[in-house]
Design a protein around this motif. Structure first.
Motif, mmCIF file in Angstrom:
data_model
loop_
_atom_site.group_PDB
_atom_site.id
_atom_site.type_symbol
_atom_site.label_atom_id
_atom_site.label_comp_id
_atom_site.label_asym_id
_atom_site.label_seq_id
_atom_site.Cartn_x
_atom_site.Cartn_y
_atom_site.Cartn_z
ATOM 1 N N SER A 67 -10.529 -5.693 -8.291
ATOM 2 C CA SER A 67 -9.658 -5.738 -7.189
ATOM 3 C C SER A 67 -8.860 -5.690 -8.746
ATOM 4 O O SER A 67 -8.155 -6.596 -9.145
ATOM 5 N N TRP A 68 -7.851 -4.609 -8.615
ATOM 6 C CA TRP A 68 -6.440 -4.465 -9.749
ATOM 7 C C TRP A 68 -5.717 -4.458 -9.656
ATOM 8 O O TRP A 68 -4.575 -3.214 -8.457
ATOM 9 N N GLN A 69 -4.951 -5.503 -9.733
ATOM 10 C CA GLN A 69 -3.105 -5.086 -9.206
ATOM 11 C C GLN A 69 -2.066 -4.763 -10.736
ATOM 12 O O GLN A 69 -2.608 -5.884 -11.327
ATOM 13 N N HIS A 99 -8.771 -1.248 -5.123
ATOM 14 C CA HIS A 99 -9.401 -2.001 -4.467
ATOM 15 C C HIS A 99 -11.016 -2.254 -3.543
ATOM 16 O O HIS A 99 -10.997 -1.157 -2.701
ATOM 17 N N THR A 115 0.666 -1.162 -0.047
ATOM 18 C CA THR A 115 -0.053 0.216 0.135
ATOM 19 C C THR A 115 0.658 1.362 0.219
ATOM 20 O O THR A 115 0.622 2.106 -0.691
ATOM 21 N N CYS A 173 -5.117 5.428 -7.189
ATOM 22 C CA CYS A 173 -5.199 4.688 -5.897
ATOM 23 C C CYS A 173 -6.483 5.689 -6.160
ATOM 24 O O CYS A 173 -7.896 4.447 -5.546
ATOM 25 N N GLN A 217 1.244 -4.412 -7.652
ATOM 26 C CA GLN A 217 0.715 -3.255 -7.051
ATOM 27 C C GLN A 217 -0.500 -3.092 -7.488
ATOM 28 O O GLN A 217 -1.254 -2.247 -8.540
ATOM 29 N N THR A 218 -1.382 -3.396 -6.645
ATOM 30 C CA THR A 218 -2.700 -2.077 -5.580
ATOM 31 C C THR A 218 -3.016 -1.168 -6.433
ATOM 32 O O THR A 218 -2.676 -0.244 -5.645
ATOM 33 N N GLY A 262 -7.906 -0.074 1.716
ATOM 34 C CA GLY A 262 -6.600 0.018 1.309
ATOM 35 C C GLY A 262 -6.956 1.585 1.478
ATOM 36 O O GLY A 262 -8.109 2.415 1.967
ATOM 37 N N ARG A 278 -6.181 -12.303 -6.682
ATOM 38 C CA ARG A 278 -7.146 -11.524 -5.605
ATOM 39 C C ARG A 278 -8.124 -12.235 -5.783
ATOM 40 O O ARG A 278 -9.121 -12.635 -5.885
ATOM 41 N N HIS A 315 2.418 -10.704 -6.340
ATOM 42 C CA HIS A 315 1.360 -10.140 -6.260
ATOM 43 C C HIS A 315 0.480 -8.858 -7.036
ATOM 44 O O HIS A 315 -0.278 -8.450 -7.241
ATOM 45 N N ASP A 330 -2.300 -12.258 -10.295
ATOM 46 C CA ASP A 330 -4.019 -11.928 -10.339
ATOM 47 C C ASP A 330 -4.069 -12.993 -9.171
ATOM 48 O O ASP A 330 -5.140 -13.609 -9.474
#
Length: 370
Positions: A112-114, A101, A11, A50, A97-98, A242, A134, A95, A132
Motif C-alpha cells: 500500500s503506497w501513500q 492499494h 479516495t 491510481c 494520499q493513497t 479502493g 499502513r 495518512h 506511513d
C-alpha cells in the motif's frame, strides 16, 4: 492535555482535511479543523496514479514532494487559524494520499503506497510527524486498512448498544462495535467514488449536490444486478478496497454491455448500489439482526438521497451522524489519524487484528522527528 493534528486526503482526492484534537485517555475532542482544496488538475494527476500508466515512478516521486508541501501548508494554516505555535502540538499524524492499494488476497506481493512526504511536513512545520501508517500492519500479515476502527472503538463504542460507524467517503467502510464482541471493520465497496466520477463526466461537477440529480433518476434493476456481481462484494473479511477496483473505466465497461441508459438513471442506480453494498455488509455483522444504531461520517452525509436509501435497506437501525457522538462527520477521519499519532507516540498499538487480519497488534507508522 496534548494536542495532536491529523491530516488526510481520501479516495476522492478533493483536498486535505486537517483536524486538531485534544486527546485525554480514550476521549478525543475536536478543537479546530481546516480544509485545503485541490485543483481539478491536481486531483486528476492523483487519480491517474491510481491505475497503471507511463512514467509512474517519475510522476509519483514529483507528486510525493508536491503533496508533502501541501500537507505542511494545511497544518500551518490550521495552527494559524487557532493561534497556536508548533510547540503546542505533540505530533502530526499524516495518512497521506493513497495512490495504490494492493492488499493480501488481491496481490501476490501485497503493498500500500501513500504519498505526501512526511520529511517535508516535519521540516516545514517544526512538528514531529507520524506517517506511513499502513505498512507495519501489512508486514504483520494484515490488509493495512481500515485503520480507523481502533479510533471508532476508543471514542464511539457503547457498553450497552450495538453501533455501526459508517464512513461514506470515496469508498464505504464500516466499524461494527457490539458490546461484548471484538470490533469488526472492513471496506464495503463504493461510497461516493462512482457517484462523483459519473456526475463529473456528465455535469462537470465535483459531486452531486445534495444528491439532487440522482434522486430525479429512475433505478435500473438490470444494471444494479450486474454491479452487484462485482467479485469484491463476495470476498470474506478481512478485506479492503479502493479506486483500483471501483472506478469510471470499470463502470463504463459494464455499461458498454448494456442498452444505452439515461445518465441520470445511471446515477440513481449508483446511489442504490452504494446503499445496498453498505447495508448488506452491515447486516452480515454478527448480532446485526438485532438492530442497533448507525452513525454516518464522511462526504456521504451531505447526500440525503443516499442516506434515505441506506435507511430503507437497514430499517432495524436508527440513523444519525457522528455529530450526535461529539465529532462533526466531516472531520472524523482526520481526527482518527491525529489519534493514531498519539498511539504511536505513546508506543501503543494502532491496529485491530480482527479488522485487518494482522497476526498481532503492532505500533503503526514511522516517526519523523521535528
Amino acid at each position: 492535555m496534548p494536542l495532536y493534528l491529523g491530516l488526510i486526503s481520501g479516495t476522492s482526492a478533493d483536498g486535505i482535511d486537517a483536524a486538531l484534537v485534544d486527546i485525554d485517555g480514550q476521549a478525543c475532542q475536536l478543537i479546530g479543523h481546516y480544509f485545503s482544496p485541490f485543483t481539478p488538475q491536481l486531483q486528476q494527476r492523483i487519480h491517474q496514479l491510481c491505475t497503471p500508466g507511463d512514467d509512474e515512478i517519475e510522476r509519483a516521486g514529483a507528486l510525493d514532494r508536491e503533496l508533502g508541501e501541501k500537507f505542511a501548508e494545511a497544518a500551518k494554516a490550521l495552527l494559524s487559524q487557532e493561534n497556536l505555535g508548533p510547540k503546542s502540538i505533540a505530533a502530526i499524524g499524516s495518512h497521506g494520499q493513497t495512490i495504490r492499494h494492493r492488499p493480501p488476497g488481491q496481490s501476490a506481493t501485497p503493498f500500500s503506497w501513500q504519498i505526501g512526504d512526511p520529511n517535508i511536513i516535519a521540516e516545514r512545520t517544526g512538528i514531529t510527524t507520524v506517517a506511513d501508517l499502513r505498512r507495519r500492519d501489512m508486514a504483520a500479515g494484515g490488509q493495512g486498512a481500515p485503520l480507523v476502527p481502533a479510533f471508532h472503538k476508543a471514542v464511539f463504542a457503547s457498553p450497552t448498544t450495538a453501533r455501526a460507524v459508517i464512513n461514506i467517503g470515496g469508498i464505504g467502510n464500516i466499524s461494527w462495535l457490539a458490546p461484548g464482541r471484538e470490533p469488526l471493520g472492513f471496506d464495503t465497496g463504493p461510497g461516493n467514488t462512482l457517484l462523483d466520477s459519473w456526475v463529473q463526466k456528465h455535469l462537470d461537477q465535483c459531486y452531486d449536490e445534495n444528491g439532487a440529480w440522482g434522486q430525479q433518476g429512475q433505478l435500473q434493476p438490470t444494471l444494479l444486478e450486474v454491479l452487484l456481481e462485482h467479485p469484491y462484494l463476495a470476498r470474506p473479511t478481512p478485506k479492503s478496497s479502493g479506486r483500483e477496483e471501483f472506478n469510471l473505466p470499470w463502470l463504463e465497461t459494464v455499461l458498454a454491455e448494456m442498452p444505452v441508459l439515461d445518465p441520470q438513471d445511471v446515477q440513481a442506480t449508483l446511489v442504490e448500489f452504494s446503499a445496498q453494498t453498505i447495508a448488506q455488509h452491515l447486516l452480515a455483522c454478527p448480532g446485526a439482526d438485532q438492530g442497533g444504531e448507525m452513525y454516518i461520517c464522511g462526504g456521504g452525509t451531505h447526500n440525503p438521497h443516499l442516506l434515505q436509501r441506506l435507511q430503507a435497506q437497514a430499517p432495524g437501525f436508527s440513523l444519525h451522524t457522528t455529530s450526535a457522538l461529539g465529532i462533526d462527520p466531516d472531520w472524523v477521519e482526520a481526527a482518527a489519524f491525529a489519534w493514531l499519532a498519539g498511539q504511536t507516540m505513546s508506543r501503543l498499538a494502532g491496529n485491530v487484528p480482527a479488522v485487518t487480519g494482522a497476526q498481532r497488534e503492532v505500533i503503526l507508522g514511522g516517526v519523523y522527528p521535528a
